[in-house]
Structure formats: C-alpha cells, structure tokens
Write a protein that holds these residues in place. Structure first.
Motif, PDB file in Angstrom:
ATOM      1  N   GLY A  23     -18.057 -71.870 -31.819  1.00 30.21           N
ATOM      2  CA  GLY A  23     -17.722 -70.452 -31.758  1.00 30.21           C
ATOM      3  C   GLY A  23     -17.805 -69.903 -30.350  1.00 30.21           C
ATOM      4  N   ALA A  24     -18.849 -70.301 -29.611  1.00 32.03           N
ATOM      5  CA  ALA A  24     -19.054 -69.791 -28.249  1.00 32.03           C
ATOM      6  C   ALA A  24     -17.905 -70.173 -27.334  1.00 32.03           C
ATOM      7  N   PHE A  25     -17.467 -71.430 -27.409  1.00 34.47           N
ATOM      8  CA  PHE A  25     -16.411 -71.864 -26.493  1.00 34.47           C
ATOM      9  C   PHE A  25     -15.027 -71.385 -26.930  1.00 34.47           C
ATOM     10  N   ILE A  26     -14.847 -71.124 -28.214  1.00 31.03           N
ATOM     11  CA  ILE A  26     -13.575 -70.528 -28.653  1.00 31.03           C
ATOM     12  C   ILE A  26     -13.436 -69.119 -28.091  1.00 31.03           C
ATOM     13  N   VAL A  27     -14.494 -68.297 -28.196  1.00 28.97           N
ATOM     14  CA  VAL A  27     -14.389 -66.931 -27.667  1.00 28.97           C
ATOM     15  C   VAL A  27     -14.360 -66.944 -26.140  1.00 28.97           C
ATOM     16  N   GLN A  72     -14.844 -63.070 -17.340  1.00 26.42           N
ATOM     17  CA  GLN A  72     -14.658 -62.354 -18.602  1.00 26.42           C
ATOM     18  C   GLN A  72     -14.803 -63.287 -19.800  1.00 26.42           C
ATOM     19  N   GLY A  73     -14.342 -64.537 -19.640  1.00 24.16           N
ATOM     20  CA  GLY A  73     -14.554 -65.505 -20.711  1.00 24.16           C
ATOM     21  C   GLY A  73     -16.027 -65.804 -20.903  1.00 24.16           C
ATOM     22  N   PHE A  74     -16.745 -65.972 -19.794  1.00 20.09           N
ATOM     23  CA  PHE A  74     -18.186 -66.228 -19.853  1.00 20.09           C
ATOM     24  C   PHE A  74     -18.919 -65.073 -20.521  1.00 20.09           C
ATOM     25  N   ALA A  75     -18.559 -63.841 -20.164  1.00 22.95           N
ATOM     26  CA  ALA A  75     -19.197 -62.664 -20.775  1.00 22.95           C
ATOM     27  C   ALA A  75     -18.936 -62.609 -22.278  1.00 22.95           C
ATOM     28  N   SER A  76     -17.770 -63.097 -22.706  1.00 23.49           N
ATOM     29  CA  SER A  76     -17.421 -63.079 -24.136  1.00 23.49           C
ATOM     30  C   SER A  76     -18.259 -64.054 -24.952  1.00 23.49           C
ATOM     31  N   GLY A  77     -18.745 -65.126 -24.307  1.00 25.84           N
ATOM     32  CA  GLY A  77     -19.490 -66.145 -25.042  1.00 25.84           C
ATOM     33  C   GLY A  77     -20.964 -66.218 -24.738  1.00 25.84           C
ATOM     34  N   GLN A  78     -21.434 -65.462 -23.737  1.00 27.51           N
ATOM     35  CA  GLN A  78     -22.834 -65.512 -23.295  1.00 27.51           C
ATOM     36  C   GLN A  78     -23.646 -64.426 -24.003  1.00 27.51           C
ATOM     37  N   ALA A  79     -24.591 -64.823 -24.840  1.00 28.36           N
ATOM     38  CA  ALA A  79     -25.381 -63.869 -25.620  1.00 28.36           C
ATOM     39  C   ALA A  79     -26.639 -63.429 -24.879  1.00 28.36           C
ATOM     40  N   ASN A  80     -27.066 -62.209 -25.166  1.00 30.48           N
ATOM     41  CA  ASN A  80     -28.329 -61.702 -24.624  1.00 30.48           C
ATOM     42  C   ASN A  80     -29.457 -62.268 -25.484  1.00 30.48           C
ATOM     43  N   GLY A 101     -37.735 -68.543 -38.403  1.00 30.95           N
ATOM     44  CA  GLY A 101     -36.580 -68.510 -37.521  1.00 30.95           C
ATOM     45  C   GLY A 101     -36.899 -68.821 -36.076  1.00 30.95           C
ATOM     46  N   ALA A 102     -38.187 -68.956 -35.747  1.00 26.63           N
ATOM     47  CA  ALA A 102     -38.577 -69.130 -34.342  1.00 26.63           C
ATOM     48  C   ALA A 102     -38.123 -70.467 -33.776  1.00 26.63           C
ATOM     49  N   VAL A 103     -38.285 -71.548 -34.534  1.00 20.46           N
ATOM     50  CA  VAL A 103     -37.918 -72.872 -34.022  1.00 20.46           C
ATOM     51  C   VAL A 103     -36.418 -72.978 -33.753  1.00 20.46           C
ATOM     52  N   PRO A 104     -35.545 -72.657 -34.718  1.00 18.68           N
ATOM     53  CA  PRO A 104     -34.113 -72.729 -34.397  1.00 18.68           C
ATOM     54  C   PRO A 104     -33.711 -71.781 -33.266  1.00 18.68           C
ATOM     55  N   LEU A 105     -34.362 -70.633 -33.184  1.00 22.10           N
ATOM     56  CA  LEU A 105     -34.066 -69.684 -32.109  1.00 22.10           C
ATOM     57  C   LEU A 105     -34.355 -70.298 -30.746  1.00 22.10           C
ATOM     58  N   PHE A 106     -35.565 -70.811 -30.559  1.00 25.11           N
ATOM     59  CA  PHE A 106     -35.962 -71.295 -29.239  1.00 25.11           C
ATOM     60  C   PHE A 106     -35.305 -72.634 -28.883  1.00 25.11           C
ATOM     61  N   LEU A 107     -35.002 -73.441 -29.898  1.00 19.62           N
ATOM     62  CA  LEU A 107     -34.276 -74.677 -29.614  1.00 19.62           C
ATOM     63  C   LEU A 107     -32.854 -74.368 -29.135  1.00 19.62           C
ATOM     64  N   LEU A 108     -32.255 -73.324 -29.690  1.00 15.90           N
ATOM     65  CA  LEU A 108     -30.918 -72.931 -29.240  1.00 15.90           C
ATOM     66  C   LEU A 108     -30.970 -72.319 -27.845  1.00 15.90           C
ATOM     67  N   ILE A 109     -31.987 -71.503 -27.593  1.00 15.34           N
ATOM     68  CA  ILE A 109     -32.156 -70.938 -26.257  1.00 15.34           C
ATOM     69  C   ILE A 109     -32.310 -72.048 -25.221  1.00 15.34           C
ATOM     70  N   ILE A 150     -30.843 -74.829 -24.812  1.00 15.21           N
ATOM     71  CA  ILE A 150     -29.614 -75.414 -24.264  1.00 15.21           C
ATOM     72  C   ILE A 150     -28.502 -74.390 -24.078  1.00 15.21           C
ATOM     73  N   HIS A 151     -28.694 -73.188 -24.592  1.00 16.05           N
ATOM     74  CA  HIS A 151     -27.648 -72.161 -24.507  1.00 16.05           C
ATOM     75  C   HIS A 151     -27.304 -71.814 -23.065  1.00 16.05           C
ATOM     76  N   LEU A 152     -28.321 -71.431 -22.287  1.00 17.89           N
ATOM     77  CA  LEU A 152     -28.074 -71.036 -20.899  1.00 17.89           C
ATOM     78  C   LEU A 152     -27.542 -72.193 -20.043  1.00 17.89           C
ATOM     79  N   PRO A 153     -28.162 -73.387 -20.093  1.00 20.82           N
ATOM     80  CA  PRO A 153     -27.617 -74.485 -19.274  1.00 20.82           C
ATOM     81  C   PRO A 153     -26.172 -74.832 -19.605  1.00 20.82           C
ATOM     82  N   ILE A 154     -25.825 -74.908 -20.882  1.00 18.76           N
ATOM     83  CA  ILE A 154     -24.469 -75.298 -21.268  1.00 18.76           C
ATOM     84  C   ILE A 154     -23.451 -74.247 -20.849  1.00 18.76           C
TER      85      ILE A 154
END
Length: 314
Positions: free
Chosen positions: A77-81, A103-111, A128-136, A138-142
C-alpha cells in the motif's frame, strides 16, 4: 452506532486535545521555538526509544514466526500511494522529478512517532505494541532509502557518499537504537527492574503526552505554506487510499487480527514530519510537504475515527 462512536471518541479526542494544547501553547508563545525543539528532541531522542525498549524487551512475540502478510500488506500500500503521488505531481501538477519524489514520499510516509504511537497504543493496548514497533523498525529506513535513491539515483546513480551518509543517519537514529536494544534485551532475557525499571517506566510514560504536545507545536510552526491543491492530494492519498489498500490486503493475506488492525491504522496516520524535513534537505516541494503535514493531521481527526469504526475498535 452512537455508543460505538462515543467509545471511539474517547480514544481519538484526548489525543487531538493534547495536540491542540501544543498548538495553542505555540500560538500564544507560551512555549517558543526553543521549547518546541527541546521537547521534540526529548521525545524522539529519549522518551519514545525508551518506550520501544521497554515494550520489546517485555514483549510476547506471535507463535510461528513473523506474519509476512503483515509486512506485504503495509508496504504494498505504501509504495502504491508513493507511486501515485509521484505520477500525479509529474503529470497533473507538472512538477519536476525531484519535487515529484518529495510529493510521492509525503503520500506514503506516515507520522509514526508523534501521532501513530499514541493512537495505536490507546486503540489496541499492549497487544498492538509489538506489531506497531516492529513496523516502525523498518518503516523509516525503507521509505527514506527509496526516496533517496529516487531523488539522487535516476540520472547519475546513487553515490557512495550518499549511501554512507544514509547508513550513518540510520545507525544513529534513536528510534532504531531503541528497537535494536529492546530486541537484544528480549533475546538475552534482560528486563529493567528495581530503580532502573522505575526510571524506564517513568520515561516511557512521558512519551505519549510529550509527543502530542510536540506535534501541536510543530503544526503551529509549519502551518500552511501554500500549494494547497498538491497538499490536499497528498492528504487524500495518505489518509484514504493508503489505508484502503492495506485494509483490502489484510483481508486476503494471513496475519493475526490485531496485527491487521495495526497495519490499517498505521497506514491511516497523517503525513510524517520527515516528509517536510527531506523536502527541506533537497529544497524541493517544501511548501506542499509542510502544508500536507498540517492539513493531513487536521483531517485525520475524522478519517482515523472512521477507520477505527470500520475496524470495530471501541
């Protein structure tokens, strides 16, 4: 329905009330730019990393390994948007390549830190803490690596200096350090106890309110810098299209229900401040990025409420 909406309001409204407190404090100059910078550095550099360390070191990971459907659903979803935002900027708004990347980066980069952590922890609790922090983790590096390669690598290729600079920045990132430390502590069976444990608990407890007030101060600082058509498009992609894509993928890919909910709400977060910072670094698309951060955060009060209702939270 009314009862459900009231329960969701108890999740969402206190979050945005604290953002409002920060905004008013900045608007009245009760807290100036120095205080805003200091609070932001405290949240990003200490409070949230400690919260992540505490959560991961005490976490119960899902049986059977990582649910790969979770990662695929979110980043597809992130890379499609990202791609849609890039093409719209290039073809419809007639922007240059570099600004289209921003603008593409802003569309896919979440706060993730300032809004995502408080809302997801309150909506899903400890589960929800474990899936949240595991996603965080790799989210920023990727997302940052993809944006950097697109920004610098199309014509001349990504230089060795660029890759080294990016690697150093990620290695020193406090959020990632908190994740690595928490993972190591979990593997080694180490948990903070006694005086150290109480100190960790107090710092971790301060992360959410401080992050929200800091976000309010940031909104007052960035404001609406113009380019409203582009920022509105970015906000629509971030708040509606991204979570809609992830929601659809979580229905067909295998993952625990709470992980699916976290992925959708994570995708529904407003544009991250990193989009503005990257645009500032490249001096391209600064106005649209700054406005998108502010506009998407304001609109997200309503869209996040809607997504929590769709997911059955509350």
């Amino acid at each position: 329905m009314t009862a459900r909406l009231a329960e969701i309001a108890l999740i969402v409204l206190p979050i945005f009330a604290l953002i409002g407190v920060g905004y008013v404090a900045g608007w009245t100059r009760h807290l100036g730019d120095r205080a805003a910078d200091g609070l932001s550095e405290y949240v990003f550099g200490l409070a949230v990393p400690v919260l992540i360390f505490k959560t991961l070191s005490e976490a119960k990971l899902p049986e059977g390994g990582q649910p790969w459907g979770y990662w695929i659903a979110y980043f597809t979803g992130a890379f499609i948007v990202f791609g849609i935002g890039f093409v719209i900027a290039l073809r419809i708004f007639r922007r240059g390549h570099l600004e289209a990347v921003m603008q593409g980066f802003a569309s896919g980069q979440a706060n993730t830190v300032f809004v995502g952590v408080p809302i997801i922890l309150k909506a899903f609790g400890e589960e929800g803490a474990v899936p949240l922090f595991l996603l965080i983790a790799i989210h920023l590096p990727i997302m940052t690596t993809a944006a950097t390669i697109l920004a610098e690598g199309v014509e001349s290729g990504v230089s060795r200096a660029t890759l080294i600079r990016l690697a150093k920045a990620l290695a020193r990132n406090p959020i990632l350090i908190g994740i690595y430390a928490g993972a190591i502590a979990k593997i080694a069976g180490i948990e903070a106890t006694g005086v150290a444990g109480q100190a960790v608990d107090m710092i971790a407890a301060s992360s959410v309110p401080c992050a929200l007030v800091s976000m309010g101060l940031a909104l007052r600082r960035y404001g609406f810098a113009g380019d409203i058509a582009a920022s509105l498009t970015i906000s629509l992609l971030k708040l509606v299209v991204h979570p809609l894509l992830v929601f659809g993928l979580t229905r067909v890919l295998p993952m625990p229900p709470v992980w699916a909910g976290v992925a959708v709400v994570f995708a529904a977060m407003p544009c991250g401040v990193n989009a503005y910072l990257l645009a500032t670094h490249y001096r391209a698309g600064v106005a649209s990025a700054a406005s998108a951060v502010s506009l998407s955060t304001l609109i997200s009060l309503f869209t996040i409420t809607a997504w929590l209702y769709v997911l059955g939270v509350g």
